[in-house]
Design a protein around this motif. Structure first.
Motif, PDB file in Angstrom:
ATOM      1  N   ALA A  38     -34.878-105.730 -10.878  1.00 60.76           N
ATOM      2  CA  ALA A  38     -34.178-104.330  -9.940  1.00 60.76           C
ATOM      3  C   ALA A  38     -35.081-104.444  -8.636  1.00 60.76           C
ATOM      4  O   ALA A  38     -36.255-104.384  -8.684  1.00 60.76           O
ATOM      5  N   TYR A  39     -34.199-104.792  -7.485  1.00 62.77           N
ATOM      6  CA  TYR A  39     -34.936-104.621  -6.011  1.00 62.77           C
ATOM      7  C   TYR A  39     -34.368-104.026  -5.296  1.00 62.77           C
ATOM      8  O   TYR A  39     -32.997-103.427  -5.305  1.00 62.77           O
ATOM      9  N   PRO A  40     -35.172-103.142  -4.225  1.00 57.28           N
ATOM     10  CA  PRO A  40     -34.505-102.228  -3.424  1.00 57.28           C
ATOM     11  C   PRO A  40     -33.351-102.676  -2.364  1.00 57.28           C
ATOM     12  O   PRO A  40     -32.196-102.246  -2.274  1.00 57.28           O
ATOM     13  N   SER A  72     -29.400-105.104  -7.054  1.00 55.51           N
ATOM     14  CA  SER A  72     -29.692-104.206  -6.137  1.00 55.51           C
ATOM     15  C   SER A  72     -28.247-103.375  -5.768  1.00 55.51           C
ATOM     16  O   SER A  72     -27.102-103.950  -6.024  1.00 55.51           O
ATOM     17  N   PRO A  73     -28.571-102.369  -4.854  1.00 52.90           N
ATOM     18  CA  PRO A  73     -27.453-101.703  -4.351  1.00 52.90           C
ATOM     19  C   PRO A  73     -26.667-102.429  -3.318  1.00 52.90           C
ATOM     20  O   PRO A  73     -25.670-101.586  -2.795  1.00 52.90           O
ATOM     21  N   LYS A  98     -25.252 -97.488  -8.016  1.00 52.45           N
ATOM     22  CA  LYS A  98     -26.685 -97.275  -8.580  1.00 52.45           C
ATOM     23  C   LYS A  98     -26.593 -96.680 -10.257  1.00 52.45           C
ATOM     24  O   LYS A  98     -27.311 -96.282 -10.657  1.00 52.45           O
ATOM     25  N   LEU A 101     -28.459 -99.349 -12.212  1.00 49.67           N
ATOM     26  CA  LEU A 101     -29.742 -99.209 -12.028  1.00 49.67           C
ATOM     27  C   LEU A 101     -30.415 -97.717 -12.483  1.00 49.67           C
ATOM     28  O   LEU A 101     -31.515 -97.806 -13.196  1.00 49.67           O
ATOM     29  N   THR A 102     -29.719 -96.810 -12.649  1.00 48.03           N
ATOM     30  CA  THR A 102     -30.041 -95.522 -13.177  1.00 48.03           C
ATOM     31  C   THR A 102     -30.181 -95.694 -14.744  1.00 48.03           C
ATOM     32  O   THR A 102     -30.990 -95.131 -15.300  1.00 48.03           O
ATOM     33  N   ALA A 106     -34.118 -97.648 -13.213  1.00 43.70           N
ATOM     34  CA  ALA A 106     -34.596 -98.445 -11.981  1.00 43.70           C
ATOM     35  C   ALA A 106     -34.172 -97.674 -10.742  1.00 43.70           C
ATOM     36  O   ALA A 106     -34.214 -98.162  -9.782  1.00 43.70           O
ATOM     37  N   PHE A 107     -33.622 -96.482 -10.849  1.00 41.93           N
ATOM     38  CA  PHE A 107     -33.391 -95.671  -9.729  1.00 41.93           C
ATOM     39  C   PHE A 107     -33.962 -94.311  -9.825  1.00 41.93           C
ATOM     40  O   PHE A 107     -33.426 -93.421 -10.996  1.00 41.93           O
ATOM     41  N   VAL A 120     -34.319 -97.223  -5.365  1.00 43.20           N
ATOM     42  CA  VAL A 120     -34.598 -98.240  -6.316  1.00 43.20           C
ATOM     43  C   VAL A 120     -36.110 -98.490  -6.878  1.00 43.20           C
ATOM     44  O   VAL A 120     -36.827 -98.591  -5.735  1.00 43.20           O
ATOM     45  N   ARG A 122     -38.718-100.732  -8.366  1.00 42.42           N
ATOM     46  CA  ARG A 122     -39.000-102.122  -8.345  1.00 42.42           C
ATOM     47  C   ARG A 122     -38.997-102.591  -9.815  1.00 42.42           C
ATOM     48  O   ARG A 122     -40.104-101.970 -10.288  1.00 42.42           O
TER      49      ARG A 122
END
Length: 155
Positions: A38-40, A72-73, A98, A101-102, A106-107, A120, A122
């Motif tokens: 996961a990256y921003p 990523s978003p 997200k 990610l959540t 990761a968020f 986010v 990382r």
């Protein structure tokens, strides 16, 4: 506080669009090990460095039975530009809500330049062939992370 995954937890399943808008489903990787990172934001300096490190290590990771997916978003169009600009050869998936990610933890809240912000986190996850988390690393550094991951995985 966002809940975090740990080894042994079932990996949250997902189907998200890739850079071309095609669905990528974790279920399609069942039986293989997956590195989900996961990256921003695509095309930022740190995220570009990290993505290029994965690109440059992809042959060794694939050779060790590991597939790589970036999440990523960013919208698919931005992911396509990023992929094409950097010659990335692994899927980048879009999670603008997200939600995934959540689920991966990761968020959420993180520290950035001494301030608490929401964004986010990382993170990198190794998902086993059985669909369970083998490794969950949060707040990783963009630079040097892939080398450390390869060392941790003996790749």
């Amino acid at each position: 506080m966002t809940s975090r995954l740990k080894p042994g937890d079932p990996a949250p399943t997902f189907t998200l669009p890739d850079a071309d808008g095609n669905p990528v489903s974790l279920a399609n990787y069942r039986g293989r090990r997956v590195v989900l990172y996961a990256y921003p934001a695509a095309s930022t300096p740190g995220c570009t460095k990290q993505a290029c490190d994965f690109r440059d290590s992809l042959a060794e990771l694939n050779g060790a039975g590991l597939d790589v997916i970036g999440i990523s978003p960013d919208k698919p169009a931005k992911l396509a530009k990023f992929r094409d600009a950097e010659g990335l050869t692994f899927p980048l998936v879009s999670d603008p809500e997200k939600a995934v990610l959540t689920e991966y933890g990761a968020f959420g809240e993180k520290q950035m330049y001494g301030k608490t912000v929401t964004g986010v986190i990382r993170s990198t996850f190794v998902i086993g062939a059985d669909g369970n988390i083998e490794l969950a690393q949060y707040n990783v550094r963009a630079t040097g992370h892939v080398a450390k991951l390869r060392k941790d995985l003996s790749v």
